[in-house]
Design an enzyme around this catalytic site. Structure first.
Site, PDB file in Angstrom:
ATOM      1  N   TYR A  34      46.666 -11.547  36.303  1.00 56.03           N
ATOM      2  CA  TYR A  34      45.580 -12.017  36.397  1.00 56.03           C
ATOM      3  C   TYR A  34      44.639 -13.393  37.144  1.00 56.03           C
ATOM      4  O   TYR A  34      46.488 -14.257  37.381  1.00 56.03           O
ATOM      5  CB  TYR A  34      45.888 -12.679  34.814  1.00 56.03           C
ATOM      6  N   TYR A  82      41.517  -8.659  45.254  1.00 61.49           N
ATOM      7  CA  TYR A  82      39.861  -9.312  44.436  1.00 61.49           C
ATOM      8  C   TYR A  82      39.687 -11.349  45.105  1.00 61.49           C
ATOM      9  O   TYR A  82      40.231 -11.618  45.965  1.00 61.49           O
ATOM     10  CB  TYR A  82      40.983 -10.580  43.136  1.00 61.49           C
ATOM     11  N   ASP A 121      37.496  -8.886  34.518  1.00 63.08           N
ATOM     12  CA  ASP A 121      36.904 -10.122  33.322  1.00 63.08           C
ATOM     13  C   ASP A 121      35.831 -10.098  33.075  1.00 63.08           C
ATOM     14  O   ASP A 121      34.728  -9.137  33.943  1.00 63.08           O
ATOM     15  CB  ASP A 121      37.417 -11.474  33.817  1.00 63.08           C
TER      16      ASP A 121
END
Ligand SMILES: [Zn+2]
Length: 411
Positions: free
Chosen positions: A371, A301, A238
């Site tokens: 996501y 992440y 992102d």
């Protein structure tokens, strides 16, 4: 063979076009020489009146001195080749044109192509109806070989049939040369050290001052003098996420005038930006772009998650329930540019650390394309399960980083 030659010499043919009909006979001589040998022999037969030469076009023997058959040698005129219209005589000037254009660019290999009028091909077919195709060579073949040899000798560079860096197109109809410069591809790995930078410059026009692409492309464009570039990453983070592990990418430089650029120097120049770092830059072939885009390695992440109420340690244990299949409808924030559909992605592992009662650090190992922000918020029920849903709180993601990217095996 003599009958065939007498028949085709009813048309005026140049030495190359004559010799080319017997190209598969004898090595180490050129078509031009073959044509000369045949013509000389036929001239002797005519001079000695040993064949029926009544239908032969006498202009095929312009410049010959006949000893016996002076009658035949009367009024010989210079005449263009019926088949090629003396196409080969244009080679010198076209090669000069090509040389001038090619001198302005850097290339390590090349390929030539040629454009010849359809009329020539149909005339060639007519000749082949007489000669048969057993020993012939096509004019296209000879012309391309000749042009390739000429360029090879001038520039001392090899011909490359599969992936030529430049293609030199000789247009015999327009009497012009066009140089097609093929793209240069550079593979490498990048890290994005600052958030607020999109990956590609086209992603959000005007909104952001720079992009990973622009930072990497700047010194490359300067060195290669290309006209444009295209960037392909193996996935993307992102805009507000950093990428702290090396992500593979390929940058395509369109119409580069220089190719033999110093990639180590370019690495140093990019790394001075302090925003993006690169390593392992190397030249690659076009097919790597597809490979990069298809890469679906797992990612890890790290995200700071804020809660709207205190959550105790015991409750946090429920986060382990996120491991498994996540059903994710296209997030609202990207719905304007992505098709609205439900994707199934998986969370492979979850680690968390409590920072304080209302903050945790979450590490998510997930399949490519999940996501993460929506995994935290739940996106109004569009992502299931989610941190918000499982803990029954409002969970907000902060400081999202990609901290591990599974390396492609064969890049
Ligand atoms: Zn010819």
């Amino acid at each position: 063979m003599i009958d065939v030659i007498i028949k085709i010499l009813e048309k005026r043919l140049c030495d190359r076009c004559l010799g080319r009909q017997f190209s598969q006979l004898l090595s180490r001589i050129k078509n031009e020489e073959r044509g000369k040998i045949i013509r000389n022999f036929i001239a002797m037969l005519i001079d000695g009146k040993l064949i029926d030469y009544s239908k032969i076009n006498p202009n095929n023997f312009y410049g010959f001195k006949f000893k016996q058959n002076k009658e035949f040698a009367k009024n010989l005129k210079k005449e263009e080749c019926w088949l090629c219209n003396d196409l080969f005589e244009k080679i010198d000037s076209l090669v000069k044109k090509a040389e001038k254009k090619l001198k302005k660019i850097e290339f390590n290999n090349f390929l030539v192509g040629s454009k010849i009028s359809e009329e020539i091909f149909s005339k060639e077919e007519k000749i082949w109806e007489i000669t048969g195709i057993e020993f012939v060579e096509s004019i296209k073949f000879e012309i391309n070989r000749e042009l390739g040899n000429r360029i090879r000798k001038i520039f001392k560079k090899p011909v490359n049939y599969k992936n030529p860096e430049v293609v030199v197109l000789f247009d015999f109809e327009k009497n012009d040369v066009e140089i097609q410069i093929n793209s240069l591809y550079i593979f490498g790995y990048y890290k994005k050290l600052k958030s607020g930078i999109p990956q590609c410059k086209w992603g959000t026009p005007g909104k952001y001052k720079t992009s990973v692409q622009q930072i990497i492309a700047k010194p490359i464009m300067k060195a290669t003098k290309g006209v444009n570039n295209k960037f392909s990453g193996s996935g993307r983070e992102d805009i507000d996420a950093r990428c702290l592990d090396w992500r593979p990418f390929v940058i395509e430089i369109i119409k580069p005038k220089k190719r033999n650029v110093n990639l180590k120097k370019i690495e140093r120049q990019v790394n001075k930006s302090k925003k993006v770092k690169v390593k392992g830059l190397k030249f690659c072939e076009k097919y790597i772009v597809k490979k990069i885009k298809a890469e679906t390695g797992d990612k890890v992440y790290r995200v700071l998650v804020k809660f709207d109420r205190p959550v105790d340690k015991k409750e946090l244990k429920k986060l382990k329930n996120l491991v498994g299949i996540i059903s994710q409808r296209t997030p609202i924030r990207v719905a304007h540019r992505r098709a609205d559909k439900i994707r199934k992605r998986s969370v492979k592992s979850i680690k968390y650390k409590q920072i304080n009662k209302k903050t945790i650090e979450l590490k998510v190992e997930a399949s490519s394309g999940l996501y993460i922000k929506e995994l935290v918020t739940g996106d109004n029920g569009r992502t299931k399960p989610s941190v918000s849903e499982i803990l029954n709180v409002k969970a907000i993601p902060k400081d999202l980083d990609v901290i591990k990217i599974e390396k492609p095996k064969d890049l």
